[in-house]
Design an enzyme around this catalytic site. Structure first.
Site, PDB file in Angstrom:
ATOM      1  N   GLU A   1      49.676  32.971  31.133  1.00  0.00           N
ATOM      2  CA  GLU A   1      49.377  34.312  31.292  1.00  0.00           C
ATOM      3  C   GLU A   1      49.016  34.779  29.891  1.00  0.00           C
ATOM      4  OE1 GLU A   1      48.994  36.503  33.786  1.00  0.00           O
ATOM      5  OE2 GLU A   1      49.475  35.342  35.063  1.00  0.00           O
TER       6      GLU A   1
ATOM      7  N   ASP B   1      39.561  47.794  37.173  1.00  0.00           N
ATOM      8  CA  ASP B   1      40.056  48.769  37.722  1.00  0.00           C
ATOM      9  C   ASP B   1      40.655  49.662  36.627  1.00  0.00           C
ATOM     10  OD1 ASP B   1      42.345  47.738  37.132  1.00  0.00           O
ATOM     11  OD2 ASP B   1      43.175  47.832  39.125  1.00  0.00           O
TER      12      ASP B   1
ATOM     13  N   ASN C   1      50.891  44.323  34.988  1.00  0.00           N
ATOM     14  CA  ASN C   1      49.918  45.195  35.343  1.00  0.00           C
ATOM     15  C   ASN C   1      50.369  46.495  35.298  1.00  0.00           C
ATOM     16  OD1 ASN C   1      48.316  46.800  37.645  1.00  0.00           O
ATOM     17  ND2 ASN C   1      47.031  45.064  36.246  1.00  0.00           N
TER      18      ASN C   1
END
Length: 139
Positions: free
Chosen positions: A54, A67, A78
């Site tokens: 990650e 987004d 997130n």
């Protein structure tokens, strides 16, 4: 004593803005102090693999998504779903700010576990991972 050591280690890494990478073995120690070895059935090697795929062990990594949400830290939590970064709309399912390990623990405690992370599914799940702890001296 272990909480003091953990706070010292984490704050030391956070204080060094330019040195935002944590070594694999130092991270293993922090994760062990947080009782993550065996947490919800995941080993320290799973957590290390997750952090590497990650963020490449970058504790201050921030990634902006299409987004408008952001992914934060070692585990790229997130902001749209899991945490509140006070910059964008958030469901804030962890009920925390986007810093620290507590949200990652909450995510892993859910029904999907580490499968919530696409990169973990692609690069860590079902693979031998013991090499992530090679050379690390854990207590």
């Amino acid at each position: 004593m272990t909480k003091v050591l953990l706070i010292y280690l984490v704050s030391s890494f956070l204080a060094l803005n330019q040195a935002s990478l944590i070594s694999r073995c130092d991270l293993a120690q922090v994760l062990q102090l947080e009782d993550l070895d065996g947490f919800e059935g995941y080993s320290l090697s799973d957590w290390l693999c997750l952090a590497f795929v990650e963020s490449k062990f970058n504790i201050s990594k921030i990634n902006e998504n299409a987004d408008g949400s952001f992914d934060y830290g070692l585990f790229q939590i997130n902001s749209h779903y899991w945490c509140n970064d006070y910059k964008s709309y958030s469901e804030n399912l962890c009920h925390v700010d986007c810093q620290g390990i507590h949200c990652a623990k909450r995510i892993v405690s859910g029904a999907r576990g580490m499968n919530n992370w696409v990169e973990w599914r692609l690069h860590c799940s079902g693979r031998p991972l013991s090499y992530w702890l090679t050379g690390c001296r854990l207590r």
